[in-house]
Design a protein around this motif. Structure first.
Motif: not given
Length: 360
Positions: A211-239
């Motif tokens: 039930k713990e919140t899954v932390p995401y990497c805010k600095e790596e969650c970003k929109l590309s310069e051409d605005k055609k893709s958005f990257q989502i990055c999160f930590m996989v710390q627990r099984p």
């Protein structure tokens, strides 16, 4: 400023305001007509499965009324501003006409009058922007009836099936949980993440094993310069089983939700001890199918980005281009849609007409 030039600008502004009032009235009629058409479409779809979708239809109709009411309020507000400006201009023009009729035009203080009407004339431009007209698209799957199953209101430029969720990280690098392990996914499109798309898209990350919140990497969650893709990055710390969901208008984009199965180090060690050469060969060919799967059932706790609260087991984030690794404190709106540019002001011959008649 010469009197003739000043009079011409007043006349042009009044003509433009009259045209703008007529355009607003026409657009209000179009809003009413379009609102009825959308609701008729909703009713037509409901007729086919009326016994199961009646409640969902009423909920969606209510949302339709809200969206069209927003546009109607915007037009009504603009109309009042234009009409108020015309009243001020008519008063000044009547004074000017009276002085010219008596031959006392030299007594008219042009600079003083200009100070009273400068803002009205300067800001008077035809604005045809009323926002994107909401349109209804019915859903093909009605097995479990919910409002989103009945259909959705498309309030931006593109549709959910024009966006796709893909896993960017290699599956083999995410098979075991660790404090430094990151999963990177990307939402891609052949269109663009416009301002209105960003305001209506949302994503959630959940580990079903805890039930713990899954932390995401805010600095790596970003929109590309051409605005055609958005990257989502999160930590996989627990099984556990990680589920990433991306929704547009509460509808899944292609290949959402994406499910990633992550084992603990102990589980991987035990599995390696019990693995035969034949099993290793088979495991290699099944990485894609066992490591990453996609489910068709939508997540019930996916959060809208503009929502003021965050579910404990879900991590959501607005589309951004900078930040730090942490779970979000709350869901926040993206960017507001930008209004369309206005038309230039037309010109008319110089003359002093009788006072203009305003539309009621």
């Amino acid at each position: 400023m010469e009197l003739d030039i000043f009079v011409e600008r007043l006349q042009n502004t009044l003509v433009l305001n009259d045209q703008k009032l007529e355009d607003i009235d026409c657009k209000k009629k179009e809003l009413t007509k379009s609102s009825h058409e959308v609701q008729e479409k909703i009713s037509a779809v409901c007729a086919e499965v009326q016994a199961r979708v009646g409640a969902a239809a009423e909920a969606l109709k209510g949302k339709t009324v809200v969206e069209f009411s927003k546009l109607e309020k915007k037009l009504s507000s603009t109309r009042e501003e234009v009409r108020g400006g015309s009243l001020v201009l008519c008063t000044e023009l009547e004074k000017m006409t009276e002085l010219v009729g008596r031959g006392d035009e030299d007594k008219f203080d042009v600079d003083e009058c200009w100070g009273r009407v400068k803002e009205i004339i300067s800001t008077c431009q035809v604005d045809e922007s009323t926002g994107k007209m909401p349109s209804f698209y019915h859903s093909k799957t009605l097995a479990k009836i919910k409002t989103s199953d009945l259909g959705y209101l498309c309030v931006a430029e593109f549709l959910p099936d024009q966006f796709q969720l893909v896993l960017t990280s290699t599956v083999s690098s995410l098979m075991v949980a660790s404090d430094m392990n990151k999963a990177i996914c990307t939402v891609t499109t052949s269109q663009q993440f416009t301002e209105m798309i960003q305001a209506n898209i949302k994503f959630s990350i959940k580990n079903k094993a805890c039930k713990e919140t899954v932390p995401y990497c805010k600095e790596e969650c970003k929109l590309s310069e051409d605005k055609k893709s958005f990257q989502i990055c999160f930590m996989v710390q627990r099984p556990g089983v990680y589920m990433l969901t991306v929704l547009l208008y509460d509808q899944h984009v292609n290949d959402s939700p994406l499910v990633l199965r992550v084992a603990s180090k102990e589980e991987m060690v035990n599995e390696e001890k019990n693995t035969t050469p034949e099993d290793e060969e088979q495991s290699t060919t099944e990485l894609v199918t066992t490591g990453v799967t996609r489910q068709q059932e939508p997540e019930k706790d996916c959060l809208v980005l503009v929502s003021p609260t965050v579910t404990k087991t879900t991590t959501t984030s607005p589309i951004t281009q900078s930040g730090s690794s942490q779970p979000p404190p709350s869901a926040v709106p993206l960017r507001r849609p930008v209004s369309a540019p206005s038309k230039p002001t037309p010109t008319n011959p110089i003359s002093i007409p009788p006072p203009a008649t305003l539309l009621p």
